[in-house]
Write an enzyme that holds these catalytic residues in place. Sequence first.
Site, PDB file in Angstrom:
ATOM      1  N   LYS A  22       0.912  -1.594  -0.062  1.00  0.00           N
ATOM      2  CA  LYS A  22       0.149   0.008  -0.257  1.00  0.00           C
ATOM      3  C   LYS A  22       0.846   1.327   0.137  1.00  0.00           C
ATOM      4  CE  LYS A  22      -2.147   1.478   4.324  1.00  0.00           C
ATOM      5  NZ  LYS A  22      -1.943   2.865   4.640  1.00  0.00           N
ATOM      6  N   ASN A  23       1.639   0.973   0.788  1.00  0.00           N
ATOM      7  CA  ASN A  23       2.585   2.660   0.454  1.00  0.00           C
ATOM      8  C   ASN A  23       3.537   2.771  -0.142  1.00  0.00           C
ATOM      9  OD1 ASN A  23       1.577   2.945   3.406  1.00  0.00           O
ATOM     10  ND2 ASN A  23       2.960   2.159   4.612  1.00  0.00           N
ATOM     11  N   ARG A  93      -3.878   9.812   5.301  1.00  0.00           N
ATOM     12  CA  ARG A  93      -2.839  10.906   5.049  1.00  0.00           C
ATOM     13  C   ARG A  93      -2.300  11.110   3.786  1.00  0.00           C
ATOM     14  NH1 ARG A  93       2.083   8.107   6.669  1.00  0.00           N
ATOM     15  NH2 ARG A  93       1.265   6.322   7.543  1.00  0.00           N
ATOM     16  N   CYS A 117      -5.754   7.361   9.877  1.00  0.00           N
ATOM     17  CA  CYS A 117      -5.066   6.906  11.582  1.00  0.00           C
ATOM     18  C   CYS A 117      -5.349   7.703  12.925  1.00  0.00           C
ATOM     19  CB  CYS A 117      -4.512   5.534  11.570  1.00  0.00           C
ATOM     20  SG  CYS A 117      -4.695   4.095  10.741  1.00  0.00           S
ATOM     21  N   ARG A 122       0.789  13.708  12.292  1.00  0.00           N
ATOM     22  CA  ARG A 122       1.287  13.753  11.289  1.00  0.00           C
ATOM     23  C   ARG A 122       1.637  14.892   9.793  1.00  0.00           C
ATOM     24  NH1 ARG A 122       0.011   8.260   9.069  1.00  0.00           N
ATOM     25  NH2 ARG A 122      -0.252   6.868  11.009  1.00  0.00           N
ATOM     26  N   PRO A 123       2.285  15.596  11.260  1.00  0.00           N
ATOM     27  CA  PRO A 123       2.645  17.323  10.557  1.00  0.00           C
ATOM     28  C   PRO A 123       3.221  17.133   9.461  1.00  0.00           C
ATOM     29  CG  PRO A 123       4.623  17.001  11.544  1.00  0.00           C
ATOM     30  CD  PRO A 123       3.828  15.504  12.167  1.00  0.00           C
ATOM     31  N   VAL A 124       2.550  18.221   8.465  1.00  0.00           N
ATOM     32  CA  VAL A 124       2.892  18.766   6.892  1.00  0.00           C
ATOM     33  C   VAL A 124       3.481  19.636   6.603  1.00  0.00           C
ATOM     34  CG1 VAL A 124       0.646  17.909   6.166  1.00  0.00           C
ATOM     35  CG2 VAL A 124       0.835  20.310   6.477  1.00  0.00           C
ATOM     36  N   ASP A 125       3.813  20.188   7.627  1.00  0.00           N
ATOM     37  CA  ASP A 125       4.752  20.689   7.471  1.00  0.00           C
ATOM     38  C   ASP A 125       5.998  21.206   7.083  1.00  0.00           C
ATOM     39  OD1 ASP A 125       5.719  19.315  10.206  1.00  0.00           O
ATOM     40  OD2 ASP A 125       6.790  21.490  10.491  1.00  0.00           O
ATOM     41  N   GLN A 126       7.119  19.519   6.951  1.00  0.00           N
ATOM     42  CA  GLN A 126       7.756  19.157   6.608  1.00  0.00           C
ATOM     43  C   GLN A 126       7.463  19.430   4.936  1.00  0.00           C
ATOM     44  OE1 GLN A 126      10.665  18.795   8.000  1.00  0.00           O
ATOM     45  NE2 GLN A 126       9.893  19.469   8.955  1.00  0.00           N
ATOM     46  N   ASP A 309       5.025   0.797  12.367  1.00  0.00           N
ATOM     47  CA  ASP A 309       4.097  -0.511  10.975  1.00  0.00           C
ATOM     48  C   ASP A 309       4.568  -2.092  12.266  1.00  0.00           C
ATOM     49  OD1 ASP A 309       3.148   1.887  10.654  1.00  0.00           O
ATOM     50  OD2 ASP A 309       3.210   1.386   8.420  1.00  0.00           O
ATOM     51  N   ILE A 331       8.215   7.102  17.208  1.00  0.00           N
ATOM     52  CA  ILE A 331       7.806   7.504  16.163  1.00  0.00           C
ATOM     53  C   ILE A 331       6.377   8.067  15.802  1.00  0.00           C
ATOM     54  CG2 ILE A 331       7.327   7.177  13.639  1.00  0.00           C
ATOM     55  CD1 ILE A 331       9.636   6.491  14.307  1.00  0.00           C
ATOM     56  N   ARG A 401      -8.185  -0.927   5.592  1.00  0.00           N
ATOM     57  CA  ARG A 401      -7.133   0.006   5.026  1.00  0.00           C
ATOM     58  C   ARG A 401      -5.217  -0.383   4.126  1.00  0.00           C
ATOM     59  NH1 ARG A 401      -5.735   3.656   7.747  1.00  0.00           N
ATOM     60  NH2 ARG A 401      -5.063   4.656   6.785  1.00  0.00           N
TER      61      ARG A 401
END
Length: 421
Positions: A22-23, A93, A117, A122-126, A309, A331, A401
């Site tokens: 999936k990833n 995400r 989840c 899970r920051p999007v700032d990066q 995971d 993590i 999922r």
Amino acid sequence: MDKLLIRGGHQLHGEVSISGAKNAALPELCACLLTAQPVMLANVPRLQDVSTMLKLIRNMGVAAERSDTGVVTVDAGLLSSPEAPYELVKTMRASVLALGPLLARFGEATVSLPGGCAIGTRPVDQHIKGMRAMGAEIVVEHGYMIAKLPRGWTRLKGARIATDMVTVTGTENFLMAAALADGETILENAAQEPEIPDLAEMLIKMGAKIEGHGTSRIRIQGVETLHGCEHQVVADRIEAGTFLCAVAATGGDVILRHGRMDHLEAVVEKLRDAGATVTAVAGGIRVESQGRLKAQSFRTTEYPGFPTDMQAQFMALNCISHGAAKVTETIFENRFMHVNEMVRLGANIQIDGKVAVLQGVSRLSGATVMATDLRASASLVIAGLVADGVTVVDRIYHLDRGYDQMEAKLRGLGADIERIK
């Protein structure tokens, strides 16, 4: 809402085929947006997140067809709306992965802040920081990232991007954006998970110029256009690891077709230390286990360390092993939500901040439990496979999922498991 009913106590024997990752499939579907030519992806898993991603890109005007054999053909030649709306991405995400390709090819993108989840921040700032380094103008308004190129620009500019943390989706986003940028981009502190080089190899087939993928420093020389290609999605190492833990916990002898030992070295090492026999065979992995194993302490960290995971699944194995163990999660801050449900099954676990302290028990007892996230679902299934009596796992839409027909695969190995509508 579907549930799984499991009658525990059965060893697992036989062969199981590991699906595509999936990833890897999700970023590779987004990579199809980088070209106006058709792209064919093989070994795409049948998962809810994949269906959501296909719905998302179709909503942009992209043609996307999936065959019964797991082949998806994507044609983004007529993409008309470079937008990822909240209604389509609130449960996933990975939607943030549309940002780089849309911005690189069309010079603009409107992408909803992602969901997924409930396992922590899970920051999007990066992602935003990296795109700004390449010249993009980005604002966050009303729950959306709105990005565009500066006036007069036709392409993003190559840049040196050093993220404050290792980010898998950030590395993937930058890879895709840099492939069409003007000049050279260097990614420092890049993620090294196997899905990263798999995406890079797909981009190279499309005409990208990339070096160093699979290391912490990736160099990309931008090109003006990319073309179509054919690519096979790499096997899912987390699905493989989940089945390894299931066999280790229940006992038995199973061959995982398409499994990759080299993608699971940290997990395999711990399984061997616990007493399971794990060997590479032609085209896969063989795992054998008899009797109670020895509990193992471990600490999650970025690849090639022990994957977050796989933390919940290995914890399920530890719960019924001999001795005590400490599990440290570094993590995500909320990734022990499965612990309370395991305690309902009879596990002996205490939480102290980022550390779970376990004392193995000789048996678990079946009960009704509730899944809180994707990997928690898998851990509760493993616990149910070894528990006495009947275990019912509720809210398994999380499981759907990330696992392609998990209960059918387990039944094929001898488990007594069924889906209840």
